[in-house]
Design a protein around this motif. Sequence first.
Motif, PDB file in Angstrom:
ATOM      1  N   GLU A   1       6.228  -2.908  48.395  1.00 57.82           N
ATOM      2  CA  GLU A   1       6.864  -3.508  47.224  1.00 57.82           C
ATOM      3  C   GLU A   1       8.386  -3.582  47.417  1.00 57.82           C
ATOM      4  O   GLU A   1       8.998  -4.625  47.225  1.00 57.82           O
ATOM      5  CB  GLU A   1       6.503  -2.669  45.989  1.00 57.82           C
ATOM      6  CG  GLU A   1       6.817  -3.319  44.676  1.00 57.82           C
ATOM      7  CD  GLU A   1       6.168  -4.695  44.526  1.00 57.82           C
ATOM      8  OE1 GLU A   1       6.882  -5.606  44.077  1.00 57.82           O
ATOM      9  OE2 GLU A   1       4.969  -4.863  44.881  1.00 57.82           O
ATOM     10  N   SER A   2       8.982  -2.467  47.830  1.00 55.23           N
ATOM     11  CA  SER A   2      10.444  -2.460  48.019  1.00 55.23           C
ATOM     12  C   SER A   2      10.838  -3.369  49.174  1.00 55.23           C
ATOM     13  O   SER A   2      11.879  -4.028  49.137  1.00 55.23           O
ATOM     14  CB  SER A   2      10.952  -1.045  48.321  1.00 55.23           C
ATOM     15  OG  SER A   2      10.196  -0.089  47.653  1.00 55.23           O
ATOM     16  N   LEU A   3       9.997  -3.381  50.207  1.00 57.43           N
ATOM     17  CA  LEU A   3      10.275  -4.239  51.357  1.00 57.43           C
ATOM     18  C   LEU A   3      10.339  -5.698  50.920  1.00 57.43           C
ATOM     19  O   LEU A   3      11.235  -6.450  51.306  1.00 57.43           O
ATOM     20  CB  LEU A   3       9.182  -4.047  52.420  1.00 57.43           C
ATOM     21  CG  LEU A   3       9.267  -4.963  53.631  1.00 57.43           C
ATOM     22  CD1 LEU A   3      10.530  -4.700  54.432  1.00 57.43           C
ATOM     23  CD2 LEU A   3       8.049  -4.781  54.534  1.00 57.43           C
ATOM     24  N   ARG A   4       9.355  -6.068  50.063  1.00 55.75           N
ATOM     25  CA  ARG A   4       9.330  -7.442  49.571  1.00 55.75           C
ATOM     26  C   ARG A   4      10.609  -7.760  48.800  1.00 55.75           C
ATOM     27  O   ARG A   4      11.165  -8.849  48.920  1.00 55.75           O
ATOM     28  CB  ARG A   4       8.109  -7.629  48.670  1.00 55.75           C
ATOM     29  CG  ARG A   4       7.256  -8.751  49.157  1.00 55.75           C
ATOM     30  CD  ARG A   4       6.093  -9.156  48.335  1.00 55.75           C
ATOM     31  NE  ARG A   4       5.484  -8.201  47.473  1.00 55.75           N
ATOM     32  CZ  ARG A   4       4.358  -7.539  47.747  1.00 55.75           C
ATOM     33  NH1 ARG A   4       3.738  -7.726  48.879  1.00 55.75           N
ATOM     34  NH2 ARG A   4       3.844  -6.716  46.876  1.00 55.75           N
ATOM     35  N   LYS A   5      11.057  -6.789  48.032  1.00 60.16           N
ATOM     36  CA  LYS A   5      12.259  -6.986  47.235  1.00 60.16           C
ATOM     37  C   LYS A   5      13.481  -7.237  48.136  1.00 60.16           C
ATOM     38  O   LYS A   5      14.282  -8.124  47.883  1.00 60.16           O
ATOM     39  CB  LYS A   5      12.487  -5.746  46.358  1.00 60.16           C
ATOM     40  CG  LYS A   5      13.352  -5.998  45.161  1.00 60.16           C
ATOM     41  CD  LYS A   5      13.077  -4.931  44.113  1.00 60.16           C
ATOM     42  CE  LYS A   5      14.284  -4.455  43.389  1.00 60.16           C
ATOM     43  NZ  LYS A   5      15.229  -5.258  42.799  1.00 60.16           N
TER      44      LYS A   5
END
Lengths: 280, 399
Positions: free
Chosen positions: B97-101
């Motif tokens: 999720e954070s990577l996508r952000k």
Amino acid sequence: MLDFMENVPVIPLAEGVSWLTDRITEIFSFIFEPIQNQFGAFMEWTSGQLASIPPIIVILLVVIGAFFASGKKFGLAAFSLVGLLLIYNQESWEQLMSTFTLVLISSLLCVIIGVPIGILMSKSRIAQAIITPILDFMQTMPAFVYLIPAVAFFSIGMVPGVFASLVFATPPTVRFTNLGIRQVSEELIEASESFGSTGSQKLFKVEMPMAKQTIMAGINQTVMLALSMVVIASMIGAPGLGRDVLSSLQRAEVGTGFVAGLGIVILAIIIDRFTQSLNK
Amino acid sequence: MPVIKVESLSKVFGKHPERALKLLDENKSKEEILEETGNTVGVNRASFEVEEGEVFVIMGLSGSGKSTLVRLLNRLIEPTEGNVYVEEENLATMDKESLRKIRREKMSMVFQRFALFPHRTVLSNTEFGLEIQGVDKAERREKAEKALELVGLGGYIHQTPGQLSGGMQQRVGLARALTNDPQVLLMDEAFSALDPLIRKEMQDELLDLQETMKKTIIFITHDLDEALRIGDRIALMKDGSIVQIGTPEDILVNPANDYVEKFVEDVDRSKILTAEHIMKRPETVDIDKHGPRVALERMREEGLSSIYVTDRRRTLKGYVSADTASKARNEDVRNISEILNTDVPTVDKDTSLNEIFEQIYDSPVPIAVVEDGKLLGVIVRGAVIGALAGENGVTTENA
């Protein structure tokens, strides 16, 4: 040479499969029966509705559709007009509607089932390893063999016909969907990921649109296979042009058989060109 | 504070990366490890920091691991070991999720083969990044149009990528990356697929844009010339390891080891520069269409004393000088082929500056650069001297 085999008793494979089919029929009859009744009624109703539309309206709609589908050319439109009028003239209109219903419903189910399975296969190597041999099996087993469990599960009529068509016609859609998605170039996948796509965004915004042509080619194959099941399905009581072919075969009436067969060919060509034009 | 900080980042391809890493500790080479474990070392313990607004070039030959390294930075490839900090956040260990952000908001990538979506228009390609973030239509359209305007493609928004030339496609790729307004731009051999003249143009344009944008750019290339031209600092890679990091000047003056020195040796400009680098767009007239009057007019316009003559397919036919053309005009000759001088000095595009240097002083006209009989460009004396003197603007201005 195979002396040692003398001591091995015949493995009761046939008995085993029969036993399994019986058990499935018994255990799942609470599912099969309502399907057979409800779904059968629905199909009867559909083909009844289609048959109740005045043929001239159907023909006109098809001709107009053909004209636009083929990029405003007259060839397919003219062919549809002459072909459908000929079928009407031969008093096979009602059978044509039954056949069309069978093909339409079978194909729709094939696509609804086949595309998601194809997607699953493209995403998972394990799924591909499991599903590929099943598809090979489904496609190489003689289609007649499916008729037996079809009758056991769903009695006779349109519903077992659809079941047999499903088994026979789904594989191309699955295979082509898998192929189409796997063929999408690595760099485009990377591009979509590098911008932060989720899995489903990647699938619906990049992979499916890129694979569309290939998937449509698979669906075209599926529809054609479903149509080729029409005659075979008539052996288990599916109504339509196939039944005419079958009965003329039983009575050795060349002429009647040819006319019914020609009807199938005309339907096949129209459907084929229509589904192909969707691909452009 | 650095925007990107890479700490001992490694990638091993294969089944038992731990063993390969251990062998790397023992200073075994890439080949030895491949032989012993069957694993390929993609990147070996890369460490560097990139400051805000810097153009950081990662340069190496093919197979040196530079493309792998840039994909480790946004985790298109999972690192085997090591850390990538983007403003203090460790990208290597964060959840999806954070990577996508991070990918959506902080980093965008430009690809070697453009990677545009062929089923979408230029505009909707450019909107892609915002679209998947769920930005509303009007806003993303406005931003995309602005980005396209910035790269000079405002008029092409409704075309599909297939209708555009390579250079224009990569502008779309750049616009798509800029629309997200990321802090970091990753450019993976972004200009390598373009032909030399367009490549130079794009490099200049990127530098112009960078003046105002002040992005942090990580630029991958195999072309030393490109690296020297656009890099604030350059990291040189060999066999998966970074062998030297420094300003272009550092690298040229103080090569860290033999490998770098060998590279730098090649930068003896007269050797590394070829005809292709210093040629300029030729002014020509068409043998089938034009007569002496047109030739004269073109020469007057461009301030030339001679002009090359080609056919419609740009096959070189010869040249005419201003003198013969004006004589022919007075004698009312209509056809240019009657006054054509076919004794043309030609070189091919890979000819080195040294050889050109010898030829050009005997030549009354600019030298023609040809490939398969087609005229690619012309070289004038000034360009050769300028290039030997190490001027940066060796492209076109030296007429």
